[in-house]
Design a protein around this motif. Structure first.
Motif, PDB file in Angstrom:
ATOM      1  N   SER A   2       0.832  -1.188   0.000  1.00  0.00           N
ATOM      2  CA  SER A   2       0.000   0.000   0.000  1.00  0.00           C
ATOM      3  C   SER A   2       0.876   1.251   0.000  1.00  0.00           C
ATOM      4  O   SER A   2       2.039   1.209   0.377  1.00  0.00           O
ATOM      5  N   GLN A  64       1.891  -4.709 -16.936  1.00  0.00           N
ATOM      6  CA  GLN A  64       0.916  -3.696 -16.549  1.00  0.00           C
ATOM      7  C   GLN A  64       0.022  -4.162 -15.405  1.00  0.00           C
ATOM      8  O   GLN A  64      -0.555  -3.339 -14.688  1.00  0.00           O
ATOM      9  N   ASP A  65      -0.079  -5.458 -15.211  1.00  0.00           N
ATOM     10  CA  ASP A  65      -1.033  -5.990 -14.240  1.00  0.00           C
ATOM     11  C   ASP A  65      -0.402  -6.385 -12.905  1.00  0.00           C
ATOM     12  O   ASP A  65      -1.093  -6.915 -12.033  1.00  0.00           O
ATOM     13  N   SER A  66       0.895  -6.132 -12.727  1.00  0.00           N
ATOM     14  CA  SER A  66       1.574  -6.625 -11.515  1.00  0.00           C
ATOM     15  C   SER A  66       1.192  -5.856 -10.264  1.00  0.00           C
ATOM     16  O   SER A  66       1.222  -6.386  -9.161  1.00  0.00           O
ATOM     17  N   GLN A  67       0.818  -4.580 -10.396  1.00  0.00           N
ATOM     18  CA  GLN A  67       0.408  -3.731  -9.272  1.00  0.00           C
ATOM     19  C   GLN A  67       1.440  -3.743  -8.153  1.00  0.00           C
ATOM     20  O   GLN A  67       1.124  -3.905  -6.975  1.00  0.00           O
ATOM     21  N   GLN A  69       5.225  -1.607  -6.860  1.00  0.00           N
ATOM     22  CA  GLN A  69       6.088  -0.458  -7.096  1.00  0.00           C
ATOM     23  C   GLN A  69       7.329  -0.903  -7.876  1.00  0.00           C
ATOM     24  O   GLN A  69       7.830  -2.011  -7.686  1.00  0.00           O
ATOM     25  N   GLU A 359       1.943   1.545  -7.518  1.00  0.00           N
ATOM     26  CA  GLU A 359       1.153   0.315  -7.675  1.00  0.00           C
ATOM     27  C   GLU A 359      -0.012   0.509  -8.636  1.00  0.00           C
ATOM     28  O   GLU A 359      -0.414  -0.425  -9.331  1.00  0.00           O
ATOM     29  N   ASN A 360      -0.574   1.712  -8.679  1.00  0.00           N
ATOM     30  CA  ASN A 360      -1.738   1.962  -9.539  1.00  0.00           C
ATOM     31  C   ASN A 360      -1.350   2.300 -10.982  1.00  0.00           C
ATOM     32  O   ASN A 360      -2.216   2.604 -11.803  1.00  0.00           O
ATOM     33  N   GLY A 361      -0.031   2.278 -11.287  1.00  0.00           N
ATOM     34  CA  GLY A 361       0.419   2.550 -12.641  1.00  0.00           C
ATOM     35  C   GLY A 361       0.831   3.987 -12.912  1.00  0.00           C
ATOM     36  O   GLY A 361       1.388   4.289 -13.964  1.00  0.00           O
TER      37      GLY A 361
END
Length: 416
Positions: A2, A64-67, A69, A359-361
């Motif tokens: 987070s 792109q989907d790893s979420q 840092q 994390e959110n891209g």
């Protein structure tokens, strides 16, 4: 991981330095970013710290989907994978074109508060507080310019001949300084450089034995939600010795037809780059020819924004925009071919990009300029400086601009 679940008061003024020395003993990878409280358009780098042990594979970098840092560098020579280009000049260091890690610790500094993604127990704070900062750090390194003034002027003239022939409109030609050492302290060098030249995109990056010590004034690209931001710098003038001289230099830069033409060409190039991945009609020049005061220079900065097209991922954004047009020239591909002919060194990480992906891209990347690149195992370092060459550029003035850009780094390495 987070973004920030826990907050703590910053214990001491030298805490960031202690944190870096602590991390250097425990982690093969870490990074510190600092905006140095600059009021930069679209904000400077957030003040952050990352440390980890896991280097990311190329597949993981682009996933792109790893979420997760991701923190790291895209070297300038990554261009060769994006276009039919090559880099055959000699390299100072053996550097990976992509170098990213996944943080285990992620901290953000705001005012007197540290925000952490994980809970930090009492022993963590004690370890940081007990970390020692060298009293007599080794930050000196004998440096040699790799290009004489005469050779630089000859390169400028060669570029201008290419302009006459219609092969380029503007080319950013760079020269390098390099040196070797027995012992060199990149952490102390970073804090000394930041003291001398606090920049909006200051950064310290460790990847095992390889280091980036950066006092960059320039953003490459930032993504916030669906919004993309690029901010090319073209136009530099020395700060004045008095407030009156300072204001005079600022007006000179803004009024310079040459500097405005350079800036406009690269702004147009970046508009076109963004258009390749943005919603139709969304590309906007938010500010053209903005003049901003930095510690030693005024810079002419333009800000271009757009709305990202649905379904476009990080790799496609880099494909469309890398490298930053301010470090190539226009048109980009043919000018990079000319740069390869005229420059005498492989740029490596210099004029590439350093930054972090959330994390959110969302992400933020600087241009690697005004930066030292070192390998403690090879016991060598180098840095580059450059300027934009146009048809009416004065070679002697361009050389003086390069010297101005090298000044703070040379002071750190020479101990002045």
């Amino acid at each position: 991981m987070s973004e920030a679940n826990y907050s703590y008061p910053i214990p001491t003024a030298d805490w960031k330095a202690k944190l870096c020395f602590w991390a250097d003993k425990r982690y093969p990878y870490f990074a510190l970013t600092d905006g140095n409280n600059h009021h930069y358009p679209e904000e400077a780098f957030e003040s952050r710290f990352f440390a980890g042990k896991k280097a990311l594979t190329e597949k993981e970098i682009w996933d792109q989907d790893s979420q997760i840092q991701k923190v790291g560098i895209i070297g300038y020579d990554f261009k060769n994978r994006l276009e039919h280009l090559k880099s055959e000049n000699p390299a100072f260091l053996d550097l990976p074109e992509l170098c990213f890690f996944q943080p285990e610790i992620s901290l953000k500094f705001t005012g007197n508060t540290v925000y952490s993604s994980v809970e930090l127990n009492e022993s963590f704070w004690e370890e940081i507080e007990n970390s020692s900062i060298p009293k007599s750090p080794s930050t000196h390194c004998a440096i040699t310019a790799q290009l004489t003034r005469e050779n630089y002027i000859a390169s400028v003239q060669a570029i201008q001949e290419q302009i006459v022939e219609g092969n380029t409109y503007e080319a950013n030609i760079c020269q390098a300084y390099a040196g070797s050492f027995e012992k060199w302290d990149p952490i102390s060098a970073y804090f000394l450089l930041t003291e001398k030249s606090p920049m909006p995109f200051s950064a310290l990056f460790k990847a095992e034995s390889k280091w980036l010590v950066s006092a960059s004034p320039e953003r490459f690209i930032k993504k916030t939600g669906t919004r993309l931001i690029v901010q090319p710098i073209k136009g530099t003038i020395r700060r004045g010795a008095t407030p009156e001289e300072d204001e005079h230099h600022k007006r000179l830069l803004l009024a310079s037809e040459k500097e405005r033409a350079e800036n406009l060409m690269i702004t147009d190039l970046m508009r076109n780059d963004l258009a390749r991945v943005s919603q139709t009609g969304s590309v906007r020049v938010q500010e053209l020819f903005g003049i901003y005061a930095l510690p030693r220079v005024f810079q002419m900065i333009s800000t271009v924004t757009s709305t990202l097209r649905a379904g476009v991922d990080f790799s496609q954004i880099i494909q469309a925009t890398f490298p930053m047009g301010s470090m190539t020239g226009a048109p980009k591909i043919s000018t990079m071919e000319i740069i390869e002919q005229e420059e005498k060194f492989k740029r490596g990480w210099f004029s590439g990009a350093f930054g972090y992906i959330k994390e959110n891209g969302d992400f933020d990347f600087s241009v690697i300029i005004r930066s030292i690149i070192a390998d403690l195992e090879a016991k060598q370092l180098y840095f580059g400086v450059g300027s934009a060459i146009t048809f009416d550029a004065d070679a002697a003035q361009e050389y003086a601009e390069c010297e101005l850009k090298a000044q703070a780094i040379l002071e750190v390495l020479s101990g002045k």
